[in-house]
Write an enzyme that holds these catalytic residues in place. Structure first.
Site, PDB file in Angstrom:
ATOM      1  N   ASP A 215       0.859  -1.179   0.000  1.00 12.50           N
ATOM      2  CA  ASP A 215       0.000   0.000   0.000  1.00 12.50           C
ATOM      3  C   ASP A 215       0.899   1.234   0.000  1.00 12.50           C
ATOM      4  O   ASP A 215       1.664   1.445   0.942  1.00 12.50           O
ATOM      5  CB  ASP A 215      -0.886  -0.035   1.253  1.00 12.50           C
ATOM      6  CG  ASP A 215      -1.787   1.192   1.355  1.00 12.50           C
ATOM      7  OD1 ASP A 215      -1.985   1.825   0.310  1.00 12.50           O
ATOM      8  OD2 ASP A 215      -2.248   1.510   2.449  1.00 12.50           O
TER       9      ASP A 215
ATOM     10  N   THR B  35      -3.239   5.855  -3.769  1.00 13.28           N
ATOM     11  CA  THR B  35      -2.109   6.514  -3.114  1.00 13.28           C
ATOM     12  C   THR B  35      -0.821   6.317  -3.904  1.00 13.28           C
ATOM     13  O   THR B  35       0.039   7.175  -3.919  1.00 13.28           O
ATOM     14  CB  THR B  35      -1.902   5.967  -1.695  1.00 13.28           C
ATOM     15  OG1 THR B  35      -1.936   4.553  -1.746  1.00 13.28           O
ATOM     16  CG2 THR B  35      -2.987   6.446  -0.780  1.00 13.28           C
TER      17      THR B  35
END
Length: 557
Positions: A60, A93
């Protein structure tokens, strides 16, 4: 008049002009390169060691950048980007950093040719406006009540994550939980607060498949007196308090003078009567379960258990709010002010279960819960942490779609469409801004290119084929299948992106690139570390070493 200049040279490190631009661009590119390999379904994981010696394994983008410790101010502002993106829309992101890095990379050539940064920024902003109008054209609206479409959508967003391999599981959890806490505000508006009303409880053990969304709330607590109080109650009447059920002791200036032995008994009796009075006011409403955020004395516990009421004490305020939302109770501040309407009757079952060594209280089977708990089970803590991060992303995606039900093609197709449209438009732009505008159009291709790289296919051949397809406007939905690297139609493969995420990604990336380009001075004040009376030591301006963090300033143009 020379003295102040000497002092200034002494205490400030300063770099300016094109040197700063190049340093900033290099720093941003370095950040983008770190997380470039974590884009797409074939992404690599990163293992991070944190200061405490713990490890985090994740792909992530935001989680990785959060752990980095960087000194360069430009690199720091890049990290800020992914955090903004995460808080605003919860997904994309990685894309935001890759795109911003690419925008700065293509600007480097113009800075070398002595273009003024303002010109480049003007062109970029124009490109941003046109990009948003292009994605407005190709966006398609969907029905949020169509479960299959929603599932496909959330799945395509977490297909790039570690839990993609567990199929529908995480997507199901995300959709169930977000639709549970969604509140209609009328006029087609929905409020979905996933931070406040969805709690993720991670309990190591069991299989990942045992994870589920509870129609209610689960808390890591047991009843106050396990032997005397019931641990399972059907259709409980619940009273929630945020006051202590204890005798209020006087503050430290209280003096009580006891003359006779009986006075002591009077004091104790007062205390007992006070607590009995409190409990009677609560018991009037025949509750089955009393929950308080504060303490609960042994005496109160005795009165409650005698009446067959279970009690839980010292609950977190956030958990109490969730229980109130789930079972329809109102949190009461003073027992005197209790009313029948404050009693929560919406829950179907109260039960205390034991997982491993710990007891968990469940208030579940609620009729119309507006808060819920997602119970995650899994082999290890690390696995559960990663699953939780992915679940948060999936819930954000589901929330975005509930708020703005518009879709765009995934797999880099959106970026390629935007890129093709901007290239076409650049021919009609006059003046010096034409070239940076064209470069911005090329920069959008960074996303599909990175996807192709991570799949391990021939990047140049794939990109050329895609550009050829996108030159024709009918093929707006053609992109890269992130698993195989093949060129496919995104509609058939059901690979979608949420409109909110894409629009936010473009805006954040371009605005950040403009901001970094407009920095032409980095000045950091450094404290003099030398013996008093010693002469000033000339310091070489070196931008990577952070001076004193508190004095670090980035001067405007």
């Amino acid at each position: 008049m020379h003295a102040p200049v000497l002092v200034l040279k002494d205490s400030l490190k300063r770099e300016s002009g094109s040197k700063v631009h190049h340093a900033n661009i290099q720093a941003s590119k370095a950040v983008a390169d770190i997380i470039r390999t974590t884009l797409g379904p074939r992404s690599m994981l990163k293992m991070l060691l944190d200061a405490g010696g713990g490890i985090v394994v994740t792909n992530d983008g935001n989680a990785i950048l959060r752990e980095l410790d960087l000194a360069h101010p430009a690199a720091k502002s890049m990290i800020e980007l992914s955090r903004t993106q995460d808080e605003e829309v919860g997904d994309g992101t990685t894309s935001v950093i890759v795109l911003a890095g690419e925008m700065l990379h293509v600007a480097e050539a113009f800075i070398e040719k002595n273009y003024h940064p303002t010109v480049i920024c003007r062109a970029y902003n124009k490109a941003l406006e046109d990009a948003i109008s292009v994605i407005d054209k190709i966006a398609m609206t969907i029905d949020v009540n169509d479960r299959a479409t929603m599932l496909g959508l959330v799945k395509s967003c977490i297909g790039t994550k570690f839990t993609g391999q567990f199929g529908d599981l995480i997507a199901d959890l995300a959709i169930d939980s977000t639709t549970t806490v969604g509140v209609d505000l009328g006029q087609g508006m929905r409020e979905v607060d996933i931070k406040k009303y969805i709690k993720v409880e991670k309990v190591p053990g069991g299989q990942l498949e045992d994870s589920k969304v509870l129609k209610g709330v689960m808390i890591n607590k047991d009843v106050v007196a396990p032997g005397k109080m019931r641990r399972k109650i059907l259709n409980p009447r619940i009273i929630l308090l945020d006051c202590p059920l204890e005798y209020k002791k006087g503050e430290n200036q209280t003096n009580a003078e006891l003359v006779k032995e009986e006075d002591w008994e009077v004091l104790l009796k007062m205390e007992e009567e006070y607590i009995e009075n409190l409990c009677m006011q609560i018991l009037k409403f025949k509750p089955d379960l009393v929950i308080t955020e504060k303490g609960l004395s042994d005496l109160a516990c005795h009165y409650l258990s005698k009446a067959g009421v279970s009690a839980i004490r010292r609950l977190r305020k956030t958990d109490n709010n969730r229980i109130a939302k789930a079972c329809g109770a109102v949190i009461v501040n003073r027992p005197e002010e209790l009313q029948e309407s404050d009693v929560g009757t919406g829950a179907g079952l109260f039960e205390v279960k034991k997982f491993g060594d710990e007891f968990f209280a469940f208030i579940v089977d609620c009729k119309d819960p507006k808060a819920c708990t997602v119970l995650l089970r899994g082999a290890s803590k690390d696995l559960l942490n990663e699953v939780e991060r992915n679940l948060q992303d999936a819930m954000s995606v589901a929330r975005n779609i509930l708020k703005n039900p518009k879709l765009l093609p995934g797999g880099g197709a959106t970026e390629l469409t935007v890129s093709a449209a901007l290239k076409q438009k650049s021919s009609s732009i006059e003046g010096i801004e034409k070239w940076p505008y064209e470069a911005a159009a090329v920069a959008f291709e960074a996303i599909p290119r990175t996807l192709a790289q991570n799949c391990g296919v021939n990047v140049i051949r794939t990109m050329t084929a895609l550009q050829g397809k996108h030159a024709n406007e009918e093929n707006a939905w053609v992109g890269i299948d992130g698993n195989t690297g093949a060129i496919v139609d995104m509609k058939e493969r059901k690979i979608w992106d949420s409109y909110n995420v894409k629009a936010q990604t473009f805006k954040t990336a371009i605005e950040a690139a403009c901001m970094l380009l407009r920095i032409d001075d980095i000045v950091s004040g450094i404290k003099k570390k030398q013996a008093p009376g010693a002469g000033p030591t000339p310091s070489k301006p070196k931008i990577e070493e952070e001076g004193d963090a508190d004095n670090e300033q980035i001067l405007p143009e």
